[in-house]
Design an enzyme around this catalytic site. Structure first.
Site, PDB file in Angstrom:
ATOM      1  N   ARG A  17     -29.339  42.284  82.059  1.00  9.85           N
ATOM      2  CA  ARG A  17     -28.813  41.425  80.994  1.00  9.85           C
ATOM      3  C   ARG A  17     -29.371  41.822  79.615  1.00  9.85           C
ATOM      4  O   ARG A  17     -29.712  40.972  78.784  1.00  9.85           O
ATOM      5  CB  ARG A  17     -29.101  39.952  81.291  1.00  9.85           C
ATOM      6  CG  ARG A  17     -28.243  39.398  82.421  1.00  9.85           C
ATOM      7  CD  ARG A  17     -28.457  37.914  82.608  1.00  9.85           C
ATOM      8  NE  ARG A  17     -29.828  37.643  83.055  1.00  9.85           N
ATOM      9  CZ  ARG A  17     -30.437  36.489  82.968  1.00  9.85           C
ATOM     10  NH1 ARG A  17     -29.799  35.451  82.445  1.00  9.85           N
ATOM     11  NH2 ARG A  17     -31.666  36.316  83.390  1.00  9.85           N
ATOM     12  N   LEU A  19     -27.857  43.037  77.113  1.00  9.69           N
ATOM     13  CA  LEU A  19     -27.015  42.601  75.991  1.00  9.69           C
ATOM     14  C   LEU A  19     -27.286  41.133  75.649  1.00  9.69           C
ATOM     15  O   LEU A  19     -27.340  40.761  74.480  1.00  9.69           O
ATOM     16  CB  LEU A  19     -25.535  42.808  76.327  1.00  9.69           C
ATOM     17  CG  LEU A  19     -24.557  42.432  75.209  1.00  9.69           C
ATOM     18  CD1 LEU A  19     -24.806  43.262  73.956  1.00  9.69           C
ATOM     19  CD2 LEU A  19     -23.108  42.594  75.672  1.00  9.69           C
ATOM     20  N   ILE A 449     -22.563  10.349  83.665  1.00 10.43           N
ATOM     21  CA  ILE A 449     -21.952  11.257  84.651  1.00 10.43           C
ATOM     22  C   ILE A 449     -22.973  11.847  85.618  1.00 10.43           C
ATOM     23  O   ILE A 449     -22.612  12.387  86.657  1.00 10.43           O
ATOM     24  CB  ILE A 449     -21.137  12.355  83.923  1.00 10.43           C
ATOM     25  CG1 ILE A 449     -20.155  11.723  82.945  1.00 10.43           C
ATOM     26  CG2 ILE A 449     -20.391  13.256  84.889  1.00 10.43           C
ATOM     27  CD1 ILE A 449     -19.196  10.704  83.564  1.00 10.43           C
ATOM     28  N   HIS A 712     -20.127  17.818  74.392  1.00  9.52           N
ATOM     29  CA  HIS A 712     -20.303  19.243  74.071  1.00  9.52           C
ATOM     30  C   HIS A 712     -20.849  19.450  72.670  1.00  9.52           C
ATOM     31  O   HIS A 712     -21.110  20.575  72.266  1.00  9.52           O
ATOM     32  CB  HIS A 712     -18.974  19.983  74.228  1.00  9.52           C
ATOM     33  CG  HIS A 712     -18.412  19.857  75.615  1.00  9.52           C
ATOM     34  ND1 HIS A 712     -17.583  18.818  75.984  1.00  9.52           N
ATOM     35  CD2 HIS A 712     -18.603  20.591  76.726  1.00  9.52           C
ATOM     36  CE1 HIS A 712     -17.274  18.946  77.263  1.00  9.52           C
ATOM     37  NE2 HIS A 712     -17.888  20.013  77.738  1.00  9.52           N
TER      38      HIS A 712
HETATM   39  N1  GLN Z   1     -23.037  15.298  87.758  1.00 13.66           N
HETATM   40  C1  GLN Z   1     -22.942  16.476  86.955  1.00 13.66           C
HETATM   41  C2  GLN Z   1     -23.749  16.314  85.691  1.00 13.66           C
HETATM   42  O1  GLN Z   1     -23.786  15.279  85.144  1.00 13.66           O
HETATM   43  C3  GLN Z   1     -21.526  16.799  86.591  1.00 13.66           C
HETATM   44  C4  GLN Z   1     -21.444  18.026  85.727  1.00 13.66           C
HETATM   45  C5  GLN Z   1     -20.065  18.548  85.482  1.00 13.66           C
HETATM   46  O2  GLN Z   1     -19.106  17.858  85.679  1.00 13.66           O
HETATM   47  N2  GLN Z   1     -19.945  19.756  85.037  1.00 13.66           N
HETATM   48  O3  GLN Z   1     -24.339  17.260  85.199  1.00 13.66           O
HETATM   49 ZN    ZN Z   2     -17.931  17.265  83.719  1.00 19.87          ZN
END
Ligand code: GLN
Ligand code: ZN
Length: 772
Positions: A17, A19, A449, A712
């Site tokens: 890796r 680069l 999440i 993001h």
């Molecule tokens: N449970 C995972 C998280 O929260 C879901 C990640 C994802 O959907 N890319 O990181």
């Molecule tokens: Zn996600």
């Protein structure tokens, strides 16, 4: 006629890796352009020399990229949006990286170190390259777009190789695929209408390449494996007619990959090009049709070795198919199915994998060796390479019969799968009736999440533990402390359904793969995902089963810290499959079902431990969609079935959640409904809840958390902004259906913005509840 060997492209990132390291040093201000460009040149020189030494006849140039070959093409033709402050002439390095990564003026505290930018522009949109896990930067073409030759990279790299005594076949992304991938910010404007303006730049590049001594040019038109409309077909005809006329001195190898030509075969064969490359790994059956219909003079490049996967070829089998071609007069080139960009570089670096598994694998270097041996067998007879062919046959036989791959217990369990096992015991309505009193949640329940910030601190502890500098006990204690803090903080800000934070997980697929049988993990087998980012996909080589519970101990610890519901957190079978190198000896459908049974066991154990809510992430379900529309239904059938098989062992009173990334779901919303999860959380913030349009015609049957903020970006959305999104959602869905959550996991974020955003999110939920 001699059969020759071609490579369509080689990995750019370097065996170690190099680069990546050079790019990140440059971006952080620790090195100057000269240092970065020197590393890049050195990698190119080594790559060319290596391919020459391996015996490749057609060595590619311009397959290298500092970031992305589609971005290189945008630079080549001067498709640089005005926001990047470009005013014509050669596209400068920092303009190129601004398009790739965004740029902010210094005052805004950019992450680009000492490089001063006078502009403040977000990165270009990035998306998946066909059905691979490589991401390209989407070209932007405006209604008043002019094109000009604004990067001579393709010419320079040809000349660079030539100076090293290596005659290369330059690679260009074809004009039709380029415009088909392009988007425009101008309402109603179709970038494809700019073809006539674009072609002179391509002609210029081809003419200059000819002047430099190029005889063949590889021109990639992977759009030929997609569903094309009349505009696309007309564009192909125009483009190649014009190029044949304006640049008659170079022979074009029209290169297709990632699938078969199918209904585009006639179109492809009618184009005035000197050669055609076809993918015979994805679409082996197209060979006969191509042979029967291709003009006799057309050189055929046959993609016989898998450029997308890691398996060693079965040479005997391939030779049996290829030898009859010797009787025809046709000029044949052997090649990988597609660029080797999508495979790791060199198997010889892997010392830690089971030697049996190693003997079944081939990475980029080994794949080239295979092609050279195959060509040798065809040119000089099998006897000339008898040892190599015999070794390949022995490996194929050993793999076919290995007890490391074939597990009788898995086979008998698979045979016992019934349709009922992929069905919850009761309907959603009945399940909901028992889940509501058990969970006792407010309207608009709040949750996240799964992951919380994987800070430098967490990653350092993991690295120290991996190296042996931190004992198991100390690492465990560290993770517990992180988890406990995250749980306490969630209670404090008033989230309703909690998560443990996933601090113990390196990656949502790797974490499970490492605990399941049938997966191997490499040390250096990195594959470029985008720019400097690389992934090391697990190698799924054998039957999958779960030796022991994988997440129950962490769940139990976390639930012990709170009286609120703690989500069990699992990665679903489709996502594990889509983010791994998969077996080529069984169907994806079958592999998916095996993984589903293994994760189903985990669901059962979490439920038995007392989990009232279990989330099964299917982040990659949508990205597994086949390239051709006609293949969607079959994929969605087995993918949805795989998820349901995983989830349906759960009792009515266990609430099953799922989560999906990326916003475009409207076209598969019915399949998502068919997954029959009790709750789905889904990315919607970036598209301002575009998803809701789907609910105009489709009544989503269960509960849903349309993400209310984009994770993001470090930006902290206001309470009002999130409350507005919730009200928008409320106009399409009933109040009892709605959950409140971010778009995705928070692992890439930092704590300050995470705290601020979640506090606002809980506040927004309270506000809309108040309005109820
Ligand atoms: N449970 C995972 C998280 O929260 C879901 C990640 C994802 O959907 N890319 O990181
Ligand atoms: Zn996600």
């Amino acid at each position: 006629m001699t059969i020759t060997v071609a490579t369509l492209g080689f990995p750019r990132i370097g065996p170690r890796r190099e680069l990546k390291t050079a790019l990140e040093r440059y971006w952080s201000g620790k090195s100057d352009p000269a240092a970065l460009l020197a590393v890049a040149a050195d990698l190119r020189a080594r790559t060319w020399a290596r391919q020459r030494d391996l015996g490749v006849d057609h060595i590619p140039s311009n397959d290298f990229s500092l970031y992305d070959h589609v971005l290189d093409t945008s630079a080549m033709v001067g498709a640089v949006p005005v926001t990047y402050g470009w005013t014509g002439g050669p596209v400068a390095l920092d303009t190129y990286f601004a398009m790739a990564r965004g740029a902010q003026s210094e005052a805004d505290g950019a992450d680009c170190g000492h490089h001063h930018h006078a502009i403040d522009a977000p990165a270009a949109e990035m998306t998946k390259w066909f059905d691979t896990n490589y991401h390209y930067l989407v070209p932007e073409v405006s209604a008043d777009q002019d094109f000009e030759l604004a990067s001579t990279k393709a010419l320079d790299e040809f000349a660079e190789a030539k100076a090293q005594g290596i005659h290369t076949r330059p690679v260009l992304l074809g004009p039709v695929t380029f415009l088909k991938l392009a988007k425009s910010k101008d309402e109603g404007f179709d970038p494809r209408s700019k073809l006539d303006a674009l072609l002179p730049v391509y002609a210029k590049v081809l003419n200059r390449l000819e002047q430099l001594g190029a005889d063949w040019v590889q021109i990639d038109e992977p759009c030929l494996v997609l569903d094309l409309d009349g505009v696309d077909r007309a564009a192909l005809h125009t483009a190649y007619r014009v190029l044949a006329r304006t640049a008659p001195g170079v022979k074009l190898m029209l290169t297709t990959y990632f699938g078969g030509l199918e209904d585009n075969l006639e179109t492809a064969l009618a184009l005035p090009v000197a050669g055609l490359h076809i993918d015979l790994v994805r679409a082996p059956d197209q060979l006969d049709r191509v042979l029967a219909n291709a003009p006799t003079g057309l050189v055929l490049s046959l993609g016989v070795v898998d450029g997308r996967n890691v398996w060693r070829a079965d040479m005997e089998k391939l030779l049996t198919r290829l030898e009859p071609l010797l009787a025809t007069d046709r000029q044949i080139v052997l090649a990988p199915s597609c660029s080797l960009l999508h495979t790791p570089i060199d198997l010889a670096q892997e010392k830690a994998i089971d030697p049996d598994v190693v003997s079944w694998l081939a990475f980029a270097v080994q794949k080239i060796e295979e092609l050279v041996i195959l060509a040798g067998a065809l040119n000089q007879g099998r006897a000339a390479v008898a040892g190599a062919v015999a070794a390949s046959t022995a490996a194929a036989t050993a793999r076919r019969t290995s007890p490391k791959i074939h597990d009788l217990a898995v086979a008998s369990r698979m045979a016992a799968v019934t349709p009922e096992m992929a069905r919850r015991a009761s309907t959603f309505g009945r399940r909901r009736a028992v889940q509501i009193p058990r969970l006792n949640l407010p309207a608009f329940p709040t949750t996240t999440i799964g992951s919380f910030p994987q800070t430098e601190y967490v990653r350092k502890a993991r690295a120290a533990h991996d190296k042996g500098d931190l004992t198991d006990a100390a690492y465990e204690a560290f993770l517990r402390a992180q988890t406990a803090r995250a749980v306490a903080w969630q209670e404090e800000i008033g989230l309703d359904v909690l998560v443990h934070g996933e601090f113990e997980r390196n990656d949502m697929v790797q974490y499970f793969g490492e605990q399941l049988s049938g997966f191997a993990f490499t040390k250096y087998a990195w594959v470029q995902s985008y720019g400097s980012r690389c992934v090391r996909p697990p190698i799924l080589y054998g039957d999958v089963w779960r030796p022991r519970p994988m997440t129950v101990a962490w769940w139990r610890y976390a639930q012990g810290l709170t009286s609120r519901p703690m989500k069990g957190m699992l990665t679903g079978p489709v996502t594990i499959l889509n983010w791994s190198f998969v077996r080529d000896d069984v169907s994806r459908e079958l592999a998916c079902r095996q993984i589903a049974l293994a994760i189903r066991d985990e669901v059962t154990d979490l439920e038995a431990a007392g989990a009232a809510v279990i989330q099964i992430d299917e982040a990659a379900l949508r990205e597994g969609l086949p390239l051709r529309r006609a293949d969607w239904d079959n994929y969605l059938r087995w993918a949805v079935e795989g998820f349901r098989l995983t989830a349906s062992g759960a009792a009515d009173h266990t609430q099953i959640h799922t989560h999906m990334c990326y916003s475009e779901f409207n076209d598969i919303i019915a399949a998502i409904g068919a997954m029959d999860a009790d709750v789905i959380s889904i990315e919607t913030a970036r598209s301002k809840m575009e998803l809701l349009d789907a609910f105009a015609s489709y009544a989503y049957p269960a509960e849903i958390g349309p993400g209310v903020y984009d994770i993001h970006s470090p930006r902290v959305p206001s309470v009002a902004e999130m409350a507005d999104l919730l009200r928008a959602a409320q106009s399409r869905l009933s109040i009892g259906q709605l959950w409140v959550n971010p778009d995705c996991g928070l692992k890439t974020r930092k704590w300050p913005e995470t705290r601020a955003a979640l506090v606002n999110m809980v506040q927004a939920a309270r506000q809309v509840r108040g309005g109820v």
